[in-house]
Write a protein that holds these residues in place. Structure first.
Motif, PDB file in Angstrom:
ATOM      1  N   SER A  16       0.466 -25.326  39.411  1.00  0.00           N
ATOM      2  CA  SER A  16      -0.121 -26.432  38.660  1.00  0.00           C
ATOM      3  C   SER A  16      -1.227 -27.116  39.453  1.00  0.00           C
ATOM      4  CB  SER A  16       0.960 -27.450  38.279  1.00  0.00           C
ATOM      5  OG  SER A  16       1.932 -26.889  37.421  1.00  0.00           O
ATOM      6  N   LEU A  17      -0.960 -27.419  40.720  1.00  0.00           N
ATOM      7  CA  LEU A  17      -1.955 -28.139  41.527  1.00  0.00           C
ATOM      8  C   LEU A  17      -3.187 -27.278  41.792  1.00  0.00           C
ATOM      9  CD1 LEU A  17       0.325 -30.057  44.049  1.00  0.00           C
ATOM     10  CD2 LEU A  17      -0.802 -30.947  42.002  1.00  0.00           C
ATOM     11  N   LEU A  18      -2.995 -25.976  41.965  1.00  0.00           N
ATOM     12  CA  LEU A  18      -4.156 -25.097  42.104  1.00  0.00           C
ATOM     13  C   LEU A  18      -4.990 -25.084  40.829  1.00  0.00           C
ATOM     14  CD1 LEU A  18      -2.729 -22.037  44.079  1.00  0.00           C
ATOM     15  CD2 LEU A  18      -4.644 -23.485  44.770  1.00  0.00           C
ATOM     16  N   GLY A  19      -4.323 -25.290  39.695  1.00  0.00           N
ATOM     17  CA  GLY A  19      -5.027 -25.352  38.418  1.00  0.00           C
ATOM     18  C   GLY A  19      -5.571 -26.721  38.085  1.00  0.00           C
ATOM     19  N   GLY A  20      -5.365 -27.692  38.980  1.00  0.00           N
ATOM     20  CA  GLY A  20      -5.918 -29.019  38.767  1.00  0.00           C
ATOM     21  C   GLY A  20      -5.107 -29.904  37.834  1.00  0.00           C
ATOM     22  N   VAL A  21      -3.828 -29.521  37.579  1.00  0.00           N
ATOM     23  CA  VAL A  21      -2.977 -30.336  36.715  1.00  0.00           C
ATOM     24  C   VAL A  21      -1.703 -30.710  37.463  1.00  0.00           C
ATOM     25  CG1 VAL A  21      -3.880 -29.307  34.602  1.00  0.00           C
ATOM     26  CG2 VAL A  21      -1.859 -28.310  35.683  1.00  0.00           C
ATOM     27  N   VAL A  22      -0.999 -31.704  36.927  1.00  0.00           N
ATOM     28  CA  VAL A  22       0.229 -32.184  37.561  1.00  0.00           C
ATOM     29  C   VAL A  22       1.394 -31.309  37.119  1.00  0.00           C
ATOM     30  CG1 VAL A  22       1.792 -34.148  37.821  1.00  0.00           C
ATOM     31  CG2 VAL A  22      -0.670 -34.540  37.579  1.00  0.00           C
ATOM     32  N   PRO A  23       2.223 -30.857  38.066  1.00  0.00           N
ATOM     33  CA  PRO A  23       3.389 -30.047  37.674  1.00  0.00           C
ATOM     34  C   PRO A  23       4.384 -30.864  36.868  1.00  0.00           C
ATOM     35  CG  PRO A  23       3.495 -30.622  40.009  1.00  0.00           C
ATOM     36  CD  PRO A  23       2.142 -31.046  39.527  1.00  0.00           C
ATOM     37  N   LYS A  24       5.035 -30.213  35.907  1.00  0.00           N
ATOM     38  CA  LYS A  24       6.031 -30.905  35.086  1.00  0.00           C
ATOM     39  C   LYS A  24       7.328 -31.139  35.836  1.00  0.00           C
ATOM     40  CE  LYS A  24       4.775 -29.981  30.291  1.00  0.00           C
ATOM     41  NZ  LYS A  24       5.265 -29.495  28.978  1.00  0.00           N
ATOM     42  N   ILE A  25       7.618 -30.317  36.819  1.00  0.00           N
ATOM     43  CA  ILE A  25       8.849 -30.465  37.588  1.00  0.00           C
ATOM     44  C   ILE A  25       8.520 -30.425  39.076  1.00  0.00           C
ATOM     45  CG2 ILE A  25      10.335 -29.478  35.795  1.00  0.00           C
ATOM     46  CD1 ILE A  25      10.286 -26.828  37.323  1.00  0.00           C
ATOM     47  N   GLY A  26       9.385 -31.050  39.867  1.00  0.00           N
ATOM     48  CA  GLY A  26       9.272 -30.958  41.323  1.00  0.00           C
ATOM     49  C   GLY A  26       8.383 -31.989  41.988  1.00  0.00           C
ATOM     50  N   VAL A 393      -8.871 -33.281  46.963  1.00  0.00           N
ATOM     51  CA  VAL A 393      -8.348 -33.005  48.308  1.00  0.00           C
ATOM     52  C   VAL A 393      -7.230 -31.974  48.237  1.00  0.00           C
ATOM     53  CG1 VAL A 393      -7.154 -33.991  50.296  1.00  0.00           C
ATOM     54  CG2 VAL A 393      -8.973 -35.293  49.180  1.00  0.00           C
ATOM     55  N   ILE A 394      -6.303 -32.188  47.302  1.00  0.00           N
ATOM     56  CA  ILE A 394      -5.161 -31.284  47.145  1.00  0.00           C
ATOM     57  C   ILE A 394      -5.631 -29.881  46.779  1.00  0.00           C
ATOM     58  CG2 ILE A 394      -3.208 -30.759  45.635  1.00  0.00           C
ATOM     59  CD1 ILE A 394      -2.721 -33.823  45.519  1.00  0.00           C
ATOM     60  N   ARG A 395      -6.535 -29.794  45.831  1.00  0.00           N
ATOM     61  CA  ARG A 395      -6.977 -28.474  45.374  1.00  0.00           C
ATOM     62  C   ARG A 395      -7.722 -27.739  46.489  1.00  0.00           C
ATOM     63  NH1 ARG A 395      -9.260 -28.675  39.536  1.00  0.00           N
ATOM     64  NH2 ARG A 395     -10.900 -29.873  40.576  1.00  0.00           N
ATOM     65  N   ASP A 396      -8.597 -28.436  47.212  1.00  0.00           N
ATOM     66  CA  ASP A 396      -9.321 -27.795  48.320  1.00  0.00           C
ATOM     67  C   ASP A 396      -8.345 -27.307  49.390  1.00  0.00           C
ATOM     68  OD1 ASP A 396     -11.797 -28.101  47.199  1.00  0.00           O
ATOM     69  OD2 ASP A 396     -12.333 -29.900  48.325  1.00  0.00           O
ATOM     70  N   PHE A 397      -7.358 -28.136  49.706  1.00  0.00           N
ATOM     71  CA  PHE A 397      -6.392 -27.776  50.741  1.00  0.00           C
ATOM     72  C   PHE A 397      -5.589 -26.543  50.331  1.00  0.00           C
ATOM     73  CE2 PHE A 397      -2.218 -28.412  52.897  1.00  0.00           C
ATOM     74  CZ  PHE A 397      -2.665 -28.308  54.210  1.00  0.00           C
ATOM     75  N   LEU A 398      -5.105 -26.527  49.093  1.00  0.00           N
ATOM     76  CA  LEU A 398      -4.322 -25.384  48.628  1.00  0.00           C
ATOM     77  C   LEU A 398      -5.184 -24.126  48.509  1.00  0.00           C
ATOM     78  CD1 LEU A 398      -1.985 -27.001  45.937  1.00  0.00           C
ATOM     79  CD2 LEU A 398      -1.376 -26.217  48.231  1.00  0.00           C
ATOM     80  N   ASN A 399      -6.437 -24.290  48.124  1.00  0.00           N
ATOM     81  CA  ASN A 399      -7.342 -23.134  48.072  1.00  0.00           C
ATOM     82  C   ASN A 399      -7.533 -22.529  49.459  1.00  0.00           C
ATOM     83  OD1 ASN A 399      -7.883 -22.903  45.320  1.00  0.00           O
ATOM     84  ND2 ASN A 399      -9.468 -24.477  45.377  1.00  0.00           N
TER      85      ASN A 399
END
Length: 437
Positions: A16-26, A393-399
């Motif tokens: 989800s975070l790599l896709g730029g959206v908030v995960p529904k769980i976790g 920030v999150i997406r760049d880091f995970l990428n």
């Protein structure tokens, strides 16, 4: 090493975070810096459990974590035995309309109903099945019929009478049609008629567009529409509580799409609906209902198009004049989400790295020093102070983690240096200058 993360949660978080959206769980596994907000929310949940109803507005800049906060609230509420649902305002989903856009919002809410055992949504049929089982048990007990025998069709009339009586006790507007359709759902349930159950669910979820079609399929005289959908939400709230749940929480994100409504009359009608919900909740006209709205500061405060353009809402939603950045009031209807500081971002990235490693069963060579270097490179880029958001920030880091996982010999420092800052914010200001139609 991160603990208590389930593989399904880790997958949802990373993908989800790599896709730029908030995960529904976790989301609870990667939460940082929101302890005061969560503590206040828990107190509000207790009030709703005790029969009160509450409306909250979560306000923050684009990418500041509003959607993340709503999903965190979901996780907390599910553990407190609430039924929860999420829906986004869109150009085709709104609170008031005369062309099906309001019932479309209702349908999105009902489609996303979740309980703790089904946190991803789609739990309406599970709840109805559970409620019918309870009605059958009550009927069996009151008529001295065994639990095995009560399922026999010869007892269906007794159960249908109990369903109608129970629904009539908990509903106000639209109770007759509501109980009729639930009775049809029971018929499909007991006779294993999947088509009848699907049609009943279709009606309950607001998916019928004509009375004629609903009458042909179910024999019902009316449908859920733009005018009565809010009454049906209140009916469902009472039904969920009667089953044994603590309440019904509805999260409505992307309020920017109400702000964008071009005609002032239609926009004000939507704000009037928010006012109705607000008054119903705080004046005690509805019980066990918790509704959250999420939007930006512009959506709230813009004097021409925002909620503050509707005077009755402005008088209710203005910030406590004694609140400061250091002294917060989380009991008021509007909660302003402040940006995460650098220390909180660092902790967040460490948690994400741990979840990433768990998800891919690896142990990437990324130290705390590497995370600090990544943050320094990112925050020193031109435009970072103005445009950089936690989402980016999150997406760049995970990428970067994804590149390193698949290319172990890559130069980390070179990757950090190649990061670019982009302005991902929607230009809300242009809507304030559009000529009213």
């Amino acid at each position: 090493m991160i603990t208590n993360v389930k593989p399904k949660e880790a997958t949802a978080i990373i993908n989800s975070l790599l896709g730029g959206v908030v995960p529904k769980i976790g989301v609870q596994h990667i939460t940082v810096g929101r302890s005061d907000e969560v503590e206040a929310f828990l107190k509000a949940l207790d009030d709703v459990k005790n029969g009160h109803s509450i409306v909250k507005f979560w306000i923050g800049d684009f990418g500041s974590g509003k959607s993340f906060m709503l999903h965190l609230l979901n996780t907390v509420a599910l553990k407190q035995k609430f039924v929860v649902a999420n829906a986004d305002f869109t150009p085709d989903n709104r609170l008031y309309s005369n062309d099906g856009k309001a019932v479309a919002l209702y349908a999105a809410i009902m489609d996303n109903i979740a309980i703790q055992t089904k946190p991803e949504g789609g739990a309406l049929s599970t709840l109805l099945d559970k409620w019918i089982e309870q009605i059958m048990m009550q009927t069996a007990t009151s008529h001295n019929i065994s639990l095995g025998e009560i399922r026999d069709e010869k007892h269906s009339q007794l159960i249908q009478q109990n369903i109608v009586r129970t629904v009539n006790e908990i509903t106000e507007v639209g109770g007759f049609d509501f109980s009729w359709v639930i009775t049809k759902y029971y018929d499909g349930f007991i006779k294993e008629d999947d088509a009848l159950r699907r049609n009943a669910l279709k009606w309950l979820k607001g998916e019928y567009r004509t009375r004629t079609e609903a009458r042909q399929d179910l024999g019902v005289r009316d449908i859920i529409n733009d005018l009565n959908f809010y009454d049906m939400l209140k009916n469902f709230c009472k039904l969920f509580v009667s089953i044994g749940y603590a309440g019904f929480m509805i999260n409505l994100d992307e309020a920017i799409n109400l702000y964008k409504i071009s005609t002032s009359v239609m926009r004000e009608k939507n704000y009037e609906k928010i006012l109705t919900i607000y008054n119903d909740c705080f004046q005690g006209k509805v019980s066990n209902l918790f509704i959250n709205f999420a939007g930006t500061k512009e959506v709230l405060e813009n004097p021409r198009r925002g909620l503050f353009s509707y005077q009755a809402l402005k008088s209710r939603l203005e910030t406590n004049k004694f609140e400061t950045l250091e002294i917060r009031d989380f009991a008021q209807p509007v909660i302003r989400l402040l940006p995460l500081d650098n220390n909180e971002i660092f902790v967040l990235l460490k948690k994400l790295k741990a979840v990433f490693d768990f998800h891919y069963s690896v142990e990437l060579d990324i130290s705390d020093g590497d995370i600090h270097q990544f943050m320094e490179e990112l925050y020193n880029k031109p435009g970072a102070a103005e445009f950089l958001t936690p989402r980016e920030v999150i997406r760049d880091f995970l990428n970067i983690l994804s590149i390193i996982r698949q290319n172990p010999g890559v130069d980390k420092s070179k990757l950090f240096g190649e990061i670019e800052i982009h302005d991902e914010r929607p230009d809300e200001s242009i809507f304030a200058d559009i000529e009213e139609l």
